[in-house]
Write a protein that holds these residues in place. Structure first.
Motif, PDB file in Angstrom:
ATOM      1  N   ASP A 338       0.894  -1.154   0.000  1.00  0.00           N
ATOM      2  CA  ASP A 338       0.000   0.000   0.000  1.00  0.00           C
ATOM      3  C   ASP A 338       0.938   1.211   0.000  1.00  0.00           C
ATOM      4  O   ASP A 338       1.582   1.505   1.004  1.00  0.00           O
ATOM      5  CB  ASP A 338      -0.915  -0.030   1.223  1.00  0.00           C
ATOM      6  N   ALA A 339       1.006   1.865  -1.141  1.00  0.00           N
ATOM      7  CA  ALA A 339       2.070   2.844  -1.366  1.00  0.00           C
ATOM      8  C   ALA A 339       1.893   4.083  -0.486  1.00  0.00           C
ATOM      9  O   ALA A 339       0.779   4.535  -0.261  1.00  0.00           O
ATOM     10  CB  ALA A 339       2.098   3.247  -2.829  1.00  0.00           C
ATOM     11  N   PRO A 340       3.008   4.619   0.018  1.00  0.00           N
ATOM     12  CA  PRO A 340       2.955   5.861   0.780  1.00  0.00           C
ATOM     13  C   PRO A 340       2.393   6.986  -0.084  1.00  0.00           C
ATOM     14  O   PRO A 340       2.365   6.865  -1.311  1.00  0.00           O
ATOM     15  CB  PRO A 340       4.413   6.143   1.135  1.00  0.00           C
ATOM     16  N   GLU A 341       1.968   8.052   0.555  1.00  0.00           N
ATOM     17  CA  GLU A 341       1.429   9.224  -0.137  1.00  0.00           C
ATOM     18  C   GLU A 341       0.168   8.902  -0.940  1.00  0.00           C
ATOM     19  O   GLU A 341      -0.141   9.571  -1.920  1.00  0.00           O
ATOM     20  CB  GLU A 341       2.483   9.852  -1.052  1.00  0.00           C
ATOM     21  N   GLY A 342      -0.543   7.853  -0.536  1.00  0.00           N
ATOM     22  CA  GLY A 342      -1.838   7.600  -1.152  1.00  0.00           C
ATOM     23  C   GLY A 342      -1.782   6.965  -2.522  1.00  0.00           C
ATOM     24  O   GLY A 342      -2.742   7.037  -3.282  1.00  0.00           O
ATOM     25  N   GLY A 343      -0.670   6.322  -2.839  1.00  0.00           N
ATOM     26  CA  GLY A 343      -0.548   5.665  -4.145  1.00  0.00           C
ATOM     27  C   GLY A 343      -1.490   4.490  -4.301  1.00  0.00           C
ATOM     28  O   GLY A 343      -1.738   4.020  -5.404  1.00  0.00           O
ATOM     29  N   GLY A 344      -1.985   3.976  -3.189  1.00  0.00           N
ATOM     30  CA  GLY A 344      -2.895   2.832  -3.253  1.00  0.00           C
ATOM     31  C   GLY A 344      -2.147   1.508  -3.273  1.00  0.00           C
ATOM     32  O   GLY A 344      -0.912   1.471  -3.185  1.00  0.00           O
ATOM     33  N   LYS A 345      -2.912   0.447  -3.393  1.00  0.00           N
ATOM     34  CA  LYS A 345      -2.341  -0.900  -3.322  1.00  0.00           C
ATOM     35  C   LYS A 345      -1.697  -1.267  -4.650  1.00  0.00           C
ATOM     36  O   LYS A 345      -2.354  -1.237  -5.681  1.00  0.00           O
ATOM     37  CB  LYS A 345      -3.446  -1.896  -2.989  1.00  0.00           C
ATOM     38  N   ILE A 346      -0.444  -1.629  -4.584  1.00  0.00           N
ATOM     39  CA  ILE A 346       0.281  -1.997  -5.792  1.00  0.00           C
ATOM     40  C   ILE A 346       0.707  -3.458  -5.672  1.00  0.00           C
ATOM     41  O   ILE A 346       1.401  -3.826  -4.725  1.00  0.00           O
ATOM     42  CB  ILE A 346       1.511  -1.075  -5.982  1.00  0.00           C
ATOM     43  N   PRO A 347       0.253  -4.315  -6.618  1.00  0.00           N
ATOM     44  CA  PRO A 347       0.608  -5.732  -6.518  1.00  0.00           C
ATOM     45  C   PRO A 347       2.082  -5.942  -6.832  1.00  0.00           C
ATOM     46  O   PRO A 347       2.618  -5.328  -7.754  1.00  0.00           O
ATOM     47  CB  PRO A 347      -0.286  -6.390  -7.570  1.00  0.00           C
ATOM     48  N   VAL A 348       2.718  -6.782  -6.047  1.00  0.00           N
ATOM     49  CA  VAL A 348       4.131  -7.100  -6.283  1.00  0.00           C
ATOM     50  C   VAL A 348       4.235  -8.610  -6.432  1.00  0.00           C
ATOM     51  O   VAL A 348       4.204  -9.339  -5.448  1.00  0.00           O
ATOM     52  CB  VAL A 348       5.016  -6.663  -5.097  1.00  0.00           C
ATOM     53  N   ASN A 349       4.289  -9.059  -7.642  1.00  0.00           N
ATOM     54  CA  ASN A 349       4.326 -10.491  -7.882  1.00  0.00           C
ATOM     55  C   ASN A 349       5.736 -10.966  -8.158  1.00  0.00           C
ATOM     56  O   ASN A 349       6.570 -10.198  -8.629  1.00  0.00           O
ATOM     57  CB  ASN A 349       3.442 -10.847  -9.081  1.00  0.00           C
ATOM     58  N   PRO A 350       5.997 -12.251  -7.893  1.00  0.00           N
ATOM     59  CA  PRO A 350       7.248 -12.812  -8.395  1.00  0.00           C
ATOM     60  C   PRO A 350       7.198 -12.743  -9.917  1.00  0.00           C
ATOM     61  O   PRO A 350       6.119 -12.687 -10.502  1.00  0.00           O
ATOM     62  CB  PRO A 350       7.193 -14.263  -7.921  1.00  0.00           C
ATOM     63  N   ASP A 351       8.349 -12.721 -10.564  1.00  0.00           N
ATOM     64  CA  ASP A 351       8.378 -12.639 -12.020  1.00  0.00           C
ATOM     65  C   ASP A 351       8.211 -14.012 -12.650  1.00  0.00           C
ATOM     66  O   ASP A 351       9.017 -14.903 -12.425  1.00  0.00           O
ATOM     67  CB  ASP A 351       9.730 -12.047 -12.478  1.00  0.00           C
TER      68      ASP A 351
END
Ligand SMILES: *Cc1c(COP(=O)(O)O)cnc(C)c1O
Ligand code: SF4
Length: 376
Positions: A338-351
């Motif tokens: 959940d990104a700082p400064e209100g960026g929202g939820k960003i998925p981080v998947n394995p490649d």
């Protein structure tokens, strides 16, 4: 519960409350009233370390201690690394302010059109209806508000929130949060849900609650009976460790699922608690037995005083890599920052994409073997 399940979901050990009548123990009002808020009470349940003893006093001004007897009874009295203890007993780590720490780590206040509503995504809002919780989780991202009586979501604030939602036809999904909304009475929640249901463009709401984990006695027959009248009601909860999957929690989940609520889990990745693929695999398997679908794993955010809980982003990806393909897809949540400064939820998947040239894609499967796919 079947015999086979009963061995996997043992009842809470009840600790020093062994002789307390069941009528008390199973009553959520009693659990609320008997919450542990002081060192001398805690000392009767666990053998405190010097660090914990100091922290219980020194962190009190910033973020109170509050632990239900039920949750306290799950703690290992002798092991300061017990995952339940780490989540609920203050430690001196909380007094450290790290360079990256932020007051409002998710900028929830900035995206607040009215007090009590965070509107960040196009079609859904977060709606804060209370600031109380049965247990004050030491890793809480809303520390600055939770447990602060002066910020209590007043009735007027709830009214303003309802007005905002009614005036915004794009809002089709309302995440009811806090604090823990189940701190409110059935009557109060019934009223709020009824008001939301009366808004034609609101399709679904979700209750974000940790009561299944910290106060499962709260999920009474009356409560789920009330929810039935407002379906579809989604319930998202917050289990972080298999130790929290008790007979009591199982029963709470059963009642909600039987009442027709789809259940999801939002785990927070915490150092020393669940930053281990084996722990998360066991947790997610237990959750599926409870009809709770693992929904998110959150990277621990930058809230002040929780740096001792943070681990690497890679630790989260490693967990997803250990799950995907190796076990049921149902047991694989989305890992998000959940990104700082209100960026929202960003998925981080394995490649899983090795390379991609024109119409040719090279993928890697869960065993690490490469496969080529040609687009038409
Ligand atoms: C997490 C969150 C939601 C809900 O997001 P989903 O990905 O739909 O679960 C909505 N609003 C805010 C501000 C949030 O932080
Ligand atoms: S239940 Fe949620 S809001 Fe309440 S203290 Fe725990 S993490 Fe914070």
């Amino acid at each position: 519960m079947t015999q086979q399940l009963a061995t996997r979901f043992p009842p809470g050990p009840r600790s020093i409350w062994r002789d307390e009548p069941d009528a008390h123990w199973n009553d959520w009002h009693w659990q609320q009233r008997e919450r542990i808020t002081r060192v001398d009470q805690l000392e009767k349940v666990i053998r405190l370390t010097d660090d914990e003893r100091r922290a219980a006093v020194e962190t009190d001004a910033d973020f109170h201690m509050g632990i239900t007897p039920y949750y306290a009874s799950l703690m290992d009295p002798d092991d300061p690394h017990c995952p339940v203890r780490l989540q609920s007993v203050p430690t001196m780590g909380e007094t450290i302010v790290a360079a990256a720490d932020l007051d409002d780590p998710l900028a929830e206040e900035r995206d607040m059109p009215v007090r009590g509503i965070t509107h960040r995504y196009p079609d859904r809002v977060l709606f804060y209806v209370t600031h109380n919780c049965p247990v004050y989780c030491r890793h809480c991202t809303r520390k600055r508000k939770v447990a602060d009586p002066s910020s209590a979501a007043a009735r007027q604030q709830v009214e303003d929130g309802l007005d905002y939602i009614a005036a915004h036809p794009e809002v089709r999904d309302v995440v009811i949060s806090g604090g823990d909304p189940l701190s409110l009475s059935d009557e109060r929640l019934d009223h709020i849900l009824e008001r939301l249901r009366a808004i034609p463009h609101v399709e679904i709401f979700r209750l974000g609650t940790r009561n299944l984990v910290t106060l499962p006695q709260r999920i009474t027959d009356d409560f789920v009976h009330m929810l039935r009248r407002h379906q579809p009601v989604y319930v998202n909860t917050h289990f972080n460790h298999p130790k929290e999957c008790t007979a009591e929690a199982f029963e709470a989940a059963r009642r909600l699922a039987d009442a027709g609520c789809p259940l999801g889990n939002q785990m927070v990745l915490l150092k020393g608690v669940n930053d281990d693929p084996k722990v998360v695999t066991e947790l997610n398997h237990k959750l599926l037995l409870m009809r709770i679908r693992p929904y998110y794993i959150y990277q621990c955010d930058l809230a002040k005083g929780i740096s001792h809980f943070r681990t690497t982003v890679e630790a989260g990806r490693k967990i997803i890599r250990a799950l995907r393909g190796h076990t049921s897809g149902l047991a694989v949540p989305h890992f998000v920052v959940d990104a700082p400064e209100g960026g929202g939820k960003i998925p981080v998947n394995p490649d899983y994409v090795v390379r991609h040239e024109g119409k040719k894609w090279v993928f890697r499967n869960f065993r690490g073997k490469e496969y080529t796919y040609f687009e038409p």
